[in-house]
Design a protein around this motif. Structure first.
Motif, PDB file in Angstrom:
ATOM      1  N   LYS A 211       1.076  -1.377   0.243  1.00 44.78           N
ATOM      2  CA  LYS A 211      -0.183   0.013   0.131  1.00 44.78           C
ATOM      3  C   LYS A 211       0.787   1.111   0.122  1.00 44.78           C
ATOM      4  O   LYS A 211       1.913   1.336   0.310  1.00 44.78           O
ATOM      5  N   PHE A 212       0.087   2.363  -0.263  1.00 44.81           N
ATOM      6  CA  PHE A 212       0.880   3.701  -0.390  1.00 44.81           C
ATOM      7  C   PHE A 212       1.049   4.267   0.880  1.00 44.81           C
ATOM      8  O   PHE A 212       0.092   4.271   1.860  1.00 44.81           O
ATOM      9  N   GLN A 213       1.891   5.055   1.296  1.00 42.53           N
ATOM     10  CA  GLN A 213       2.267   5.768   2.625  1.00 42.53           C
ATOM     11  C   GLN A 213       1.931   7.169   2.383  1.00 42.53           C
ATOM     12  O   GLN A 213       1.675   7.355   1.070  1.00 42.53           O
ATOM     13  N   GLU A 214       1.694   8.221   3.425  1.00 45.57           N
ATOM     14  CA  GLU A 214       1.397   9.403   2.973  1.00 45.57           C
ATOM     15  C   GLU A 214       2.485  10.206   2.416  1.00 45.57           C
ATOM     16  O   GLU A 214       2.083  10.997   1.409  1.00 45.57           O
ATOM     17  N   ASN A 215       3.817   9.654   2.297  1.00 45.98           N
ATOM     18  CA  ASN A 215       4.877  10.515   1.742  1.00 45.98           C
ATOM     19  C   ASN A 215       4.740  10.129   0.184  1.00 45.98           C
ATOM     20  O   ASN A 215       5.577  10.509  -0.616  1.00 45.98           O
ATOM     21  N   GLY A 216       3.885   9.154  -0.420  1.00 41.84           N
ATOM     22  CA  GLY A 216       3.870   8.972  -1.891  1.00 41.84           C
ATOM     23  C   GLY A 216       4.787   7.665  -2.151  1.00 41.84           C
ATOM     24  O   GLY A 216       4.420   7.150  -3.250  1.00 41.84           O
ATOM     25  N   TYR A 217       5.433   7.271  -1.189  1.00 43.20           N
ATOM     26  CA  TYR A 217       6.296   5.719  -1.433  1.00 43.20           C
ATOM     27  C   TYR A 217       5.215   4.899  -0.912  1.00 43.20           C
ATOM     28  O   TYR A 217       4.445   5.051   0.050  1.00 43.20           O
ATOM     29  N   THR A 218       5.509   3.510  -1.541  1.00 44.74           N
ATOM     30  CA  THR A 218       4.724   2.382  -1.098  1.00 44.74           C
ATOM     31  C   THR A 218       5.597   2.027   0.202  1.00 44.74           C
ATOM     32  O   THR A 218       6.666   2.430   0.215  1.00 44.74           O
ATOM     33  N   PHE A 219       4.958   1.188   0.802  1.00 43.86           N
ATOM     34  CA  PHE A 219       5.481   0.326   2.051  1.00 43.86           C
ATOM     35  C   PHE A 219       6.492  -0.465   1.827  1.00 43.86           C
ATOM     36  O   PHE A 219       7.788  -0.349   2.215  1.00 43.86           O
ATOM     37  N   GLU A 220       6.470  -1.028   0.394  1.00 43.27           N
ATOM     38  CA  GLU A 220       7.769  -1.918  -0.225  1.00 43.27           C
ATOM     39  C   GLU A 220       8.736  -0.936  -0.511  1.00 43.27           C
ATOM     40  O   GLU A 220      10.012  -1.277  -0.134  1.00 43.27           O
ATOM     41  N   GLU A 221       8.521   0.240  -0.973  1.00 43.63           N
ATOM     42  CA  GLU A 221       9.797   1.036  -1.270  1.00 43.63           C
ATOM     43  C   GLU A 221      10.348   1.417  -0.051  1.00 43.63           C
ATOM     44  O   GLU A 221      11.491   1.468   0.175  1.00 43.63           O
ATOM     45  N   MET A 222       9.488   1.951   0.955  1.00 50.18           N
ATOM     46  CA  MET A 222      10.149   2.279   2.254  1.00 50.18           C
ATOM     47  C   MET A 222      10.936   1.016   3.044  1.00 50.18           C
ATOM     48  O   MET A 222      11.940   1.304   3.722  1.00 50.18           O
TER      49      MET A 222
ATOM     50  N   VAL B 280       1.762  16.107 -21.864  1.00 52.07           N
ATOM     51  CA  VAL B 280       1.597  15.442 -20.716  1.00 52.07           C
ATOM     52  C   VAL B 280       0.206  15.089 -20.113  1.00 52.07           C
ATOM     53  O   VAL B 280      -0.647  16.168 -20.241  1.00 52.07           O
ATOM     54  N   THR B 281      -0.044  13.952 -19.669  1.00 50.34           N
ATOM     55  CA  THR B 281      -1.238  13.576 -18.799  1.00 50.34           C
ATOM     56  C   THR B 281      -0.877  13.393 -17.611  1.00 50.34           C
ATOM     57  O   THR B 281      -0.223  12.477 -17.422  1.00 50.34           O
ATOM     58  N   LEU B 282      -1.093  14.172 -16.525  1.00 52.19           N
ATOM     59  CA  LEU B 282      -0.852  13.848 -14.923  1.00 52.19           C
ATOM     60  C   LEU B 282      -1.850  12.593 -14.514  1.00 52.19           C
ATOM     61  O   LEU B 282      -2.903  12.758 -14.555  1.00 52.19           O
ATOM     62  N   GLN B 283      -1.066  11.411 -13.924  1.00 49.09           N
ATOM     63  CA  GLN B 283      -2.130  10.473 -13.462  1.00 49.09           C
ATOM     64  C   GLN B 283      -1.193  10.380 -12.117  1.00 49.09           C
ATOM     65  O   GLN B 283      -0.597   9.243 -12.231  1.00 49.09           O
ATOM     66  N   ASP B 284      -1.688  10.977 -11.141  1.00 43.73           N
ATOM     67  CA  ASP B 284      -0.913  10.957 -10.226  1.00 43.73           C
ATOM     68  C   ASP B 284      -1.783  11.136  -8.739  1.00 43.73           C
ATOM     69  O   ASP B 284      -1.928  12.204  -8.109  1.00 43.73           O
ATOM     70  N   ASP B 285      -2.285  10.109  -8.110  1.00 44.83           N
ATOM     71  CA  ASP B 285      -3.087  10.020  -6.819  1.00 44.83           C
ATOM     72  C   ASP B 285      -2.911   8.786  -6.242  1.00 44.83           C
ATOM     73  O   ASP B 285      -3.756   7.766  -6.173  1.00 44.83           O
ATOM     74  N   PRO B 286      -1.860   8.700  -5.360  1.00 46.03           N
ATOM     75  CA  PRO B 286      -1.591   7.537  -4.748  1.00 46.03           C
ATOM     76  C   PRO B 286      -2.717   7.097  -3.697  1.00 46.03           C
ATOM     77  O   PRO B 286      -2.883   5.809  -3.932  1.00 46.03           O
ATOM     78  N   ALA B 287      -3.354   8.022  -3.079  1.00 44.09           N
ATOM     79  CA  ALA B 287      -4.487   7.618  -2.178  1.00 44.09           C
ATOM     80  C   ALA B 287      -5.638   6.730  -2.944  1.00 44.09           C
ATOM     81  O   ALA B 287      -6.248   5.779  -2.464  1.00 44.09           O
ATOM     82  N   ASN B 288      -5.599   7.117  -4.167  1.00 45.82           N
ATOM     83  CA  ASN B 288      -6.676   6.238  -5.108  1.00 45.82           C
ATOM     84  C   ASN B 288      -6.188   5.302  -5.921  1.00 45.82           C
ATOM     85  O   ASN B 288      -6.676   4.797  -6.773  1.00 45.82           O
ATOM     86  N   LYS B 300      -3.229   6.071 -27.200  1.00 44.25           N
ATOM     87  CA  LYS B 300      -3.288   7.312 -26.930  1.00 44.25           C
ATOM     88  C   LYS B 300      -2.046   8.234 -27.198  1.00 44.25           C
ATOM     89  O   LYS B 300      -0.786   7.578 -26.970  1.00 44.25           O
ATOM     90  N   ASN B 301      -2.141   9.410 -27.715  1.00 44.56           N
ATOM     91  CA  ASN B 301      -0.980  10.040 -28.121  1.00 44.56           C
ATOM     92  C   ASN B 301      -0.073  10.763 -26.838  1.00 44.56           C
ATOM     93  O   ASN B 301       1.083  11.081 -27.197  1.00 44.56           O
ATOM     94  N   ASP B 302      -1.000  11.018 -25.695  1.00 49.43           N
ATOM     95  CA  ASP B 302      -0.151  11.941 -24.722  1.00 49.43           C
ATOM     96  C   ASP B 302       1.159  10.902 -23.874  1.00 49.43           C
ATOM     97  O   ASP B 302       1.095   9.726 -24.132  1.00 49.43           O
ATOM     98  N   VAL B 303       1.784  11.556 -23.132  1.00 50.32           N
ATOM     99  CA  VAL B 303       2.638  10.857 -22.309  1.00 50.32           C
ATOM    100  C   VAL B 303       2.291  10.942 -20.907  1.00 50.32           C
ATOM    101  O   VAL B 303       1.732  12.116 -20.586  1.00 50.32           O
ATOM    102  N   PHE B 304       2.110   9.664 -20.085  1.00 51.72           N
ATOM    103  CA  PHE B 304       1.467   9.704 -18.807  1.00 51.72           C
ATOM    104  C   PHE B 304       2.588   9.752 -17.812  1.00 51.72           C
ATOM    105  O   PHE B 304       3.290   8.982 -17.650  1.00 51.72           O
ATOM    106  N   VAL B 305       2.221  10.704 -16.951  1.00 50.25           N
ATOM    107  CA  VAL B 305       3.343  10.697 -15.613  1.00 50.25           C
ATOM    108  C   VAL B 305       2.615  10.680 -14.421  1.00 50.25           C
ATOM    109  O   VAL B 305       1.510  11.191 -13.952  1.00 50.25           O
ATOM    110  N   GLY B 306       3.242   9.716 -13.439  1.00 45.90           N
ATOM    111  CA  GLY B 306       2.666   9.696 -12.046  1.00 45.90           C
ATOM    112  C   GLY B 306       3.756   9.186 -11.106  1.00 45.90           C
ATOM    113  O   GLY B 306       5.001   9.358 -11.459  1.00 45.90           O
ATOM    114  N   ARG B 307       3.431   8.874  -9.888  1.00 43.95           N
ATOM    115  CA  ARG B 307       4.359   8.260  -8.967  1.00 43.95           C
ATOM    116  C   ARG B 307       5.490   9.494  -8.466  1.00 43.95           C
ATOM    117  O   ARG B 307       6.557   9.086  -8.327  1.00 43.95           O
TER     118      ARG B 307
END
Lengths: 349, 349
Positions: A211-222, B280-288, B300-307
């Protein structure tokens, strides 16, 4: 005496992917065993397992199960270890715990025998087995630390589904088969059993393990970050990790960038160093397309290292590709190896 | 006039994996076309392809094929481009070449429109389309370069088999099917069609894309290193790459560590910056559990960035996960985009 005839041991989580490998490894290594208890959750109790030619019935693990046990190997999830390892230790057993429950506990040694075997002397009844992806990396880094010092590590992993258990292996195979037949698939296990969403692993790469931690890293990464520092006794070491799950059954691969304290080492020197290091097999001959691969490491205890290159910009920068069987050196073999070290250091009484 | 009715164009390598995508992209973008020639090697000549509802017979590419052609899109291998692009240019065509033949030629602009569109003005009849894995990375790095400056990049790739052509896709699927049925497999294509040894790609990760150079890096890795510096006009930028082939059909993923010149940026600032950057399309929402994945980028033509994460040790260090369709932004779409830029800049006459 026990030492002559062998030890009274218990394996907790005997029916799981790692538990099965532990039993196989104990057999192969001919670890001195006088008696063995196979323990599990209530759900798996009653199952029968053949160990050293003998059928053994799996029992539900309770605090009392550990009476008379000298060595207990735990691999049944963090909550089981948290509840039962202290009970086992209280009854005199030394516990080697393959979960993350106690790894960062300052009273618990976190041990990879090639790196910090001596830390075993500090145990208080519980010894933690590190995370699979950490173990194989530190085995390859330790010779560099010893000879040149290391100051920075950036790792990107390529991890197999067996690290997520038997359900994940089955899901990957079923899903792959269905997709090749043009069927729709409904992921239910990966990337993380208990998380909210599940994604297709077949023909994909999922940048989430645990799962993800608050800081954006996963537990595995931490885990990789914190455990590496603890095992190597380098609290100031810079470590960064990005952990990715692949459609590979067994065998974790890692792309590792490392900066040494001392510059000037050549690739040839590093190859020689690693070739003669414990637990490492060098597979590095680009001209003949020799490098480690997940499918080749399965069933082997060693950590395989190749693709060693000097960074083109920094004299103290090196890149390497580190592969190992995540169920063996990453789990079962490292646990049994810890047990062997306990015997060697006369810590198992 | 040509500009009103459209251009006389040629597509060389029209029957290949990228050639097919180029035709599809030209249709989708409604690029102004007056006439189109589909060219190929002698082997594929005579095949018929539907383009904009019209059946066109593929012809063998010869120097004379380019008489009257204004724009030629090449994707038929380096040797074809080397032989024919100069011939096409001599006859007045502007060539957009998707092979590695001219990329490092100092007289040839190497262009990713989001990064260095203005370099098109310097062309001498040939414009090079960068390597797939380079393109998606520089699209994500350019906004960081512009706002903070960048000084170091370490990338580990997770590349799809379609980058190695239709044969590689077929091999992966056949091999996967055979392994699931318990059959033996005999790899014949991957990791590199023309190399000495071939390895199983199904359920594996192969740390080799393209052949090895003397220095231990593969050509693919050196492409990422050299092309990034050229496109971004940063000859001093530190770039290191480890390129790995996965059992993924389409969609390259990249784990990128970047150090900026200026420190102090927050993850939120970088997310905002990338969310508003072209291509660029941002796909970055660790909580979800929102992050880019290969299977989601296809078509899709875009570059997707996250994590996107801040390095835990360096204030100017960031980690990110960059995913794009290697046949589109990595090849066909970038080539067509270059053609659109040529029109916009009034360079196509």
């Amino acid at each position: 005496m026990a030492v002559e005839k062998g030890y009274h041991i218990a394996v907790v989580g005997a029916t799981g992917a790692v538990g099965q490998q532990m039993l196989k490894t104990l057999e192969e290594r001919d670890f001195p065993i006088q008696s063995v208890k196979l323990l599990s959750s209530k759900r798996s109790a009653g199952k029968k397992i053949i160990f050293k030619g003998e059928e053994i019935t799996v029992e539900e693990a309770t605090p009392e199960s550990f009476e008379g046990v000298q060595l207990a190997l735990f691999s049944a999830g963090g909550s089981v270890s948290k509840a039962l390892a202290p009970e086992a230790a209280k009854r005199g057993a030394i516990c080697v715990d393959n979960t993350s429950a106690f790894r960062m506990d300052e009273n618990v040694p976190l041990v990879v025998p090639e790196v910090n075997e001596e830390d075993l002397r500090l145990h208080n009844g519980i010894i933690a087995n590190p995370n699979c992806s950490t173990i194989q990396m530190v085995v390859a880094l330790e010779p560099l630390r010893e000879k040149y010092g290391i100051k920075k590590v950036v790792v990107s992993t390529y991890q197999a589904v067996s690290g997520a258990g038997l359900n994940a292996i089955n899901e990957m195979k079923e899903q792959t088969r269905d997709l090749l037949e043009g069927k729709e698939v409904t992921p239910e296990v990966l990337p993380v059993g208990g998380d909210k969403k599940h994604y297709q692993i077949a023909f994909n790469a999922i940048p989430q393990i645990d799962k993800f931690q608050e800081n954006g890293y996963t537990f595995e990464e931490m885990k990789m970050i914190n455990e590496t520092k603890k095992i190597m006794h380098l609290p100031e070491l810079e470590v960064a990790a990005t952990c990715v799950r692949l459609p590979v059954e067994t065998g974790h691969s890692e792309s590792v960038y490392v900066e040494t304290e001392k510059g000037g080492a050549t690739v040839e020197e590093i190859k020689e160093l690693l070739a003669s290091s414990p637990g490492v097999t060098l597979q590095d001959d680009p001209a003949n397309q020799v490098y480690p691969m997940a499918i080749d490491c399965v069933g082997k205890n060693d950590v395989f290292v190749g693709r060693i290159r000097k960074d083109l910009d920094r004299d103290n920068g090196f890149h390497m590709w580190i592969v190992s069987d995540n169920l063996l050196k990453g789990a079962a073999w490292n646990s049994v190896q810890i047990a062997e070290s306990l015997v060697k250091l006369q810590l198992l009484k």
